[in-house]
Design a protein around this motif. Structure first.
Motif, PDB file in Angstrom:
ATOM      1  N   TYR A   1       0.933  -1.003   0.023  1.00  0.00           N
ATOM      2  CA  TYR A   1      -0.037   0.070  -0.069  1.00  0.00           C
ATOM      3  C   TYR A   1       1.103   1.224  -0.211  1.00  0.00           C
ATOM      4  CZ  TYR A   1      -3.672   3.060   1.461  1.00  0.00           C
ATOM      5  OH  TYR A   1      -4.702   4.198   1.579  1.00  0.00           O
ATOM      6  N   LYS A   2       0.649   2.055  -1.100  1.00  0.00           N
ATOM      7  CA  LYS A   2       1.544   3.469  -1.204  1.00  0.00           C
ATOM      8  C   LYS A   2       0.860   4.427  -1.947  1.00  0.00           C
ATOM      9  CE  LYS A   2       4.556   2.118  -5.073  1.00  0.00           C
ATOM     10  NZ  LYS A   2       6.061   2.055  -5.267  1.00  0.00           N
ATOM     11  N   ASN A   3       0.903   5.507  -1.742  1.00  0.00           N
ATOM     12  CA  ASN A   3       0.133   6.726  -2.533  1.00  0.00           C
ATOM     13  C   ASN A   3      -1.126   6.629  -2.435  1.00  0.00           C
ATOM     14  OD1 ASN A   3       2.903   7.676  -2.889  1.00  0.00           O
ATOM     15  ND2 ASN A   3       3.196   6.618  -4.764  1.00  0.00           N
ATOM     16  N   GLY A   4      -1.906   6.246  -1.293  1.00  0.00           N
ATOM     17  CA  GLY A   4      -3.106   5.753  -1.292  1.00  0.00           C
ATOM     18  C   GLY A   4      -3.773   4.452  -2.050  1.00  0.00           C
ATOM     19  N   ALA A   5      -3.004   3.567  -2.476  1.00  0.00           N
ATOM     20  CA  ALA A   5      -3.607   2.569  -3.375  1.00  0.00           C
ATOM     21  C   ALA A   5      -2.881   1.390  -2.790  1.00  0.00           C
ATOM     22  CB  ALA A   5      -3.130   2.736  -4.996  1.00  0.00           C
ATOM     23  N   MET A   6      -3.859   0.210  -2.918  1.00  0.00           N
ATOM     24  CA  MET A   6      -3.218  -1.102  -2.521  1.00  0.00           C
ATOM     25  C   MET A   6      -3.137  -1.899  -3.646  1.00  0.00           C
ATOM     26  SD  MET A   6      -5.331  -3.822  -0.105  1.00  0.00           S
ATOM     27  CE  MET A   6      -5.287  -2.792   1.415  1.00  0.00           C
ATOM     28  N   THR A   7      -1.726  -2.478  -3.935  1.00  0.00           N
ATOM     29  CA  THR A   7      -1.581  -3.236  -4.936  1.00  0.00           C
ATOM     30  C   THR A   7      -1.233  -4.750  -4.565  1.00  0.00           C
ATOM     31  OG1 THR A   7      -0.019  -1.436  -6.066  1.00  0.00           O
ATOM     32  CG2 THR A   7       0.283  -3.594  -6.708  1.00  0.00           C
ATOM     33  N   ASP A   8      -1.978  -5.669  -5.465  1.00  0.00           N
ATOM     34  CA  ASP A   8      -1.877  -7.073  -5.215  1.00  0.00           C
ATOM     35  C   ASP A   8      -0.548  -7.651  -5.718  1.00  0.00           C
ATOM     36  OD1 ASP A   8      -2.030  -9.820  -5.267  1.00  0.00           O
ATOM     37  OD2 ASP A   8      -4.125  -9.646  -6.347  1.00  0.00           O
ATOM     38  N   LEU A   9       0.239  -8.090  -4.826  1.00  0.00           N
ATOM     39  CA  LEU A   9       1.572  -8.633  -5.472  1.00  0.00           C
ATOM     40  C   LEU A   9       1.625  -9.952  -5.874  1.00  0.00           C
ATOM     41  CD1 LEU A   9       4.027  -7.375  -2.519  1.00  0.00           C
ATOM     42  CD2 LEU A   9       3.203  -6.016  -4.380  1.00  0.00           C
ATOM     43  N   GLY A  10       0.573 -10.554  -6.019  1.00  0.00           N
ATOM     44  CA  GLY A  10       0.510 -12.027  -6.467  1.00  0.00           C
ATOM     45  C   GLY A  10       0.950 -13.035  -5.541  1.00  0.00           C
ATOM     46  N   THR A  11       1.362 -14.061  -6.306  1.00  0.00           N
ATOM     47  CA  THR A  11       1.797 -15.378  -5.744  1.00  0.00           C
ATOM     48  C   THR A  11       2.913 -15.954  -6.486  1.00  0.00           C
ATOM     49  OG1 THR A  11       0.443 -16.937  -6.984  1.00  0.00           O
ATOM     50  CG2 THR A  11      -0.597 -15.808  -5.039  1.00  0.00           C
ATOM     51  N   LEU A  12       3.579 -17.029  -5.903  1.00  0.00           N
ATOM     52  CA  LEU A  12       4.611 -17.724  -6.756  1.00  0.00           C
ATOM     53  C   LEU A  12       3.926 -18.839  -7.735  1.00  0.00           C
ATOM     54  CD1 LEU A  12       7.409 -17.946  -4.215  1.00  0.00           C
ATOM     55  CD2 LEU A  12       7.418 -16.404  -6.228  1.00  0.00           C
ATOM     56  N   GLY A  13       2.547 -18.345  -8.304  1.00  0.00           N
ATOM     57  CA  GLY A  13       2.121 -19.581  -8.933  1.00  0.00           C
ATOM     58  C   GLY A  13       0.860 -20.281  -8.477  1.00  0.00           C
ATOM     59  N   GLY A  14       0.810 -20.002  -6.901  1.00  0.00           N
ATOM     60  CA  GLY A  14      -0.161 -20.716  -6.181  1.00  0.00           C
ATOM     61  C   GLY A  14      -1.151 -19.780  -5.991  1.00  0.00           C
ATOM     62  N   THR A  15      -2.045 -20.120  -4.845  1.00  0.00           N
ATOM     63  CA  THR A  15      -3.279 -19.529  -4.602  1.00  0.00           C
ATOM     64  C   THR A  15      -3.044 -18.211  -3.429  1.00  0.00           C
ATOM     65  OG1 THR A  15      -3.713 -21.213  -2.996  1.00  0.00           O
ATOM     66  CG2 THR A  15      -4.747 -21.737  -5.209  1.00  0.00           C
ATOM     67  N   ASN A  16      -2.208 -18.425  -2.529  1.00  0.00           N
ATOM     68  CA  ASN A  16      -2.181 -17.642  -1.453  1.00  0.00           C
ATOM     69  C   ASN A  16      -0.616 -16.998  -1.246  1.00  0.00           C
ATOM     70  OD1 ASN A  16      -4.951 -17.848  -0.271  1.00  0.00           O
ATOM     71  ND2 ASN A  16      -4.314 -19.880   0.013  1.00  0.00           N
ATOM     72  N   SER A  17      -0.736 -15.856  -0.609  1.00  0.00           N
ATOM     73  CA  SER A  17       0.653 -15.153  -0.097  1.00  0.00           C
ATOM     74  C   SER A  17       0.472 -14.260   0.900  1.00  0.00           C
ATOM     75  CB  SER A  17       1.479 -14.509  -1.529  1.00  0.00           C
ATOM     76  OG  SER A  17       0.611 -13.386  -1.811  1.00  0.00           O
ATOM     77  N   SER A  18       1.553 -13.765   1.341  1.00  0.00           N
ATOM     78  CA  SER A  18       1.271 -12.966   2.605  1.00  0.00           C
ATOM     79  C   SER A  18       2.701 -12.245   2.779  1.00  0.00           C
ATOM     80  CB  SER A  18       0.893 -13.601   3.914  1.00  0.00           C
ATOM     81  OG  SER A  18       0.929 -12.883   4.977  1.00  0.00           O
ATOM     82  N   ALA A  19       2.497 -10.801   3.094  1.00  0.00           N
ATOM     83  CA  ALA A  19       3.478  -9.825   3.258  1.00  0.00           C
ATOM     84  C   ALA A  19       4.022  -9.623   4.682  1.00  0.00           C
ATOM     85  CB  ALA A  19       3.584  -8.650   2.504  1.00  0.00           C
ATOM     86  N   ALA A  20       4.927  -9.997   5.075  1.00  0.00           N
ATOM     87  CA  ALA A  20       5.564  -9.701   6.714  1.00  0.00           C
ATOM     88  C   ALA A  20       6.327  -8.486   6.875  1.00  0.00           C
ATOM     89  CB  ALA A  20       6.320 -11.204   6.980  1.00  0.00           C
TER      90      ALA A  20
END
Length: 426
Positions: free
Chosen positions: A261-280
């Motif tokens: 999330y930057k400049n007021g917008a949330m960007t989906d970073l995607g995955t490594l080809g699978g279904t889920n991901s999470s940024a820590a």
């Protein structure tokens, strides 16, 4: 081996002074040197493991480790030694969640009955930060998630001693005092996961519908960050000093994806080809780390470099770590801490330090010798020169603001040879 280039030799060097010659490079892919942090005392008992959760500016790491299958404790790795932090009185399980530049560690401990107590580790002592104990059953609930350079600690806690007390995001003030940050409109729960050096706080909170959304807390006001299009869940886990935020959010299909999330917008970073991901975690230049699923369903640590989500397992040696499962922290020098499996199949904490490489253009450029330093944004380095590989003189110090930078040596030596190296600095 070193490479002769028009009477000049070049190489890379790390803090220990190792010199490695390099050929010309047409492209650059960041690589990392990996250290297995092991366990305090090198425990190899059945059930022994370690996992990393936080890293500070000098590369010190905190997390959790288990000496056996029935206990869990917090550790502090100071760059050379992995030390056990002990246990709060009456607690059986413990984990270090974050560490600041003064090596102050925060986290939480738990007893057999599921009661949690936030702690601060300072001056060799574990300090209980818990404010409220329920009047019935003496049950406690407090968890410290993050600490900034000034020592301000945030997390979540009961907000009263009542049996039905809500759990809210709080600032732990010490001496069993705390500040309740409240919730988003009509919410009943919140938690603070990150705080930057401007005391801006991020986390998650319920709203009137019961859905959970990421928030930012600044100037005594909690504001929702919303979510990805079509999603009804988000949580913010980290914020850098530029106000950029990393976390996870549900998309329209219900999958959970890492976001920036930057400049007021949330960007989906995607995955490594699978279904889920999470940024820590996120560092000063906006590099994000976390975990993501691959196409075959395996969990791998990832790095988002500003444009692309990368599998960190492709950037490290499998001779040390066969599968880095998660990346939980990153500092401004680009060092990453995470957890995964050793070659013996043991789950351990690891420290990844970005390699710095030095390359040169053939010949001279306008009578000057041009060197290119490549590494991770945020790395501090020095270019040094020598005529004998013994005595080195620093010619330039700098910090990478992108993956590479050029430097021109205008002092073309008259001696037969000159050697160059790039040395990482604290």
């Amino acid at each position: 081996m070193s490479l002769k280039i028009n009477k000049y030799l070049l190489g890379t060097a790390f803090a220990a002074g190792l010199l490695v010659g390099l050929p010309f490079q047409c492209g650059f892919a960041q690589s990392y040197n990996v250290v297995d942090l092991g366990t305090p005392g090198g425990s190899t008992n059945l059930g022994s493991y370690s996992a990393a959760h936080g890293i500070n500016s000098s590369g010190a790491v905190t997390g959790e480790w288990s000496p056996n299958s029935t206990s869990q404790r917090a550790f502090l790795y100071n760059g050379t030694t992995n030390s056990d932090l002990g246990l709060l009185t009456g607690m059986l399980y413990e984990s270090g969640h974050a560490i600041n530049s003064s090596n102050l560690v925060v986290g939480a401990a738990e007893n057999d009955f599921g009661a949690f107590r936030a702690f601060l580790y300072t001056n060799g002592t574990l300090v209980d930060l818990t404010t409220f104990t329920q009047t019935v059953g003496n049950y406690t609930y407090s968890i410290a998630h993050s600490i900034n350079a000034a020592g301000k600690v945030v997390g979540e806690s009961f907000i009263s001693s009542a049996l039905n007390s809500e759990i809210h995001a709080v600032i732990f003030l010490g001496n069993h005092q705390q500040t309740d940050l409240g919730t988003l409109t009509n919410g009943t729960y919140s938690s603070a996961y990150g705080i930057n050096n401007s005391n801006v706080i991020v986390g998650e909170s319920t709203v009137s519908s019961g859905d959970v959304y990421a928030f930012i807390y600044s100037n005594a006001t909690m504001t929702s960050l919303g979510g990805l299009p079509g999603g009804n869940y988000s949580a913010a886990f980290a914020i850098n000093d530029a106000g950029q935020i990393a976390g996870e959010a549900a998309d329209s299909s219900g999958e959970t994806h890492a976001f920036l999330y930057k400049n007021g917008a949330m960007t989906d970073l995607g995955t490594l080809g699978g279904t889920n991901s999470s940024a820590a975690a996120i560092n000063r230049v906006g590099t994000v780390v976390g975990y993501a699923l691959t196409a075959d369903g395996n969990q791998h640590a990832f790095l988002y470099d500003g444009t692309t989500i990368l599998d960190l397992n492709n950037l490290i040696s499998s001779a040390v770590c066969t599968n880095l499962v998660s990346a939980d922290g990153i500092n401004d020098a680009g060092q990453i801490t995470g957890s995964g499996y050793t070659t013996n199949g043991i789950y351990h904490a690891f420290l990844l330090t970005p390699a710095v490489t030095l390359t040169a253009s053939p010949g001279l450029t306008n009578g000057k010798f041009m060197l290119t330093v490549q590494g991770a944004p945020g790395q501090h380095f020095a270019i040094q020169a020598s005529t004998n590989f013994v005595n080195w003189t620093s010619l330039n110090t700098n910090t990478l603001v992108s993956a590479s930078t050029n430097w021109l040596d205008a002092d073309v030596p008259t001696n037969n040879y000159r050697f160059y190296r790039a040395v990482m600095l604290p």
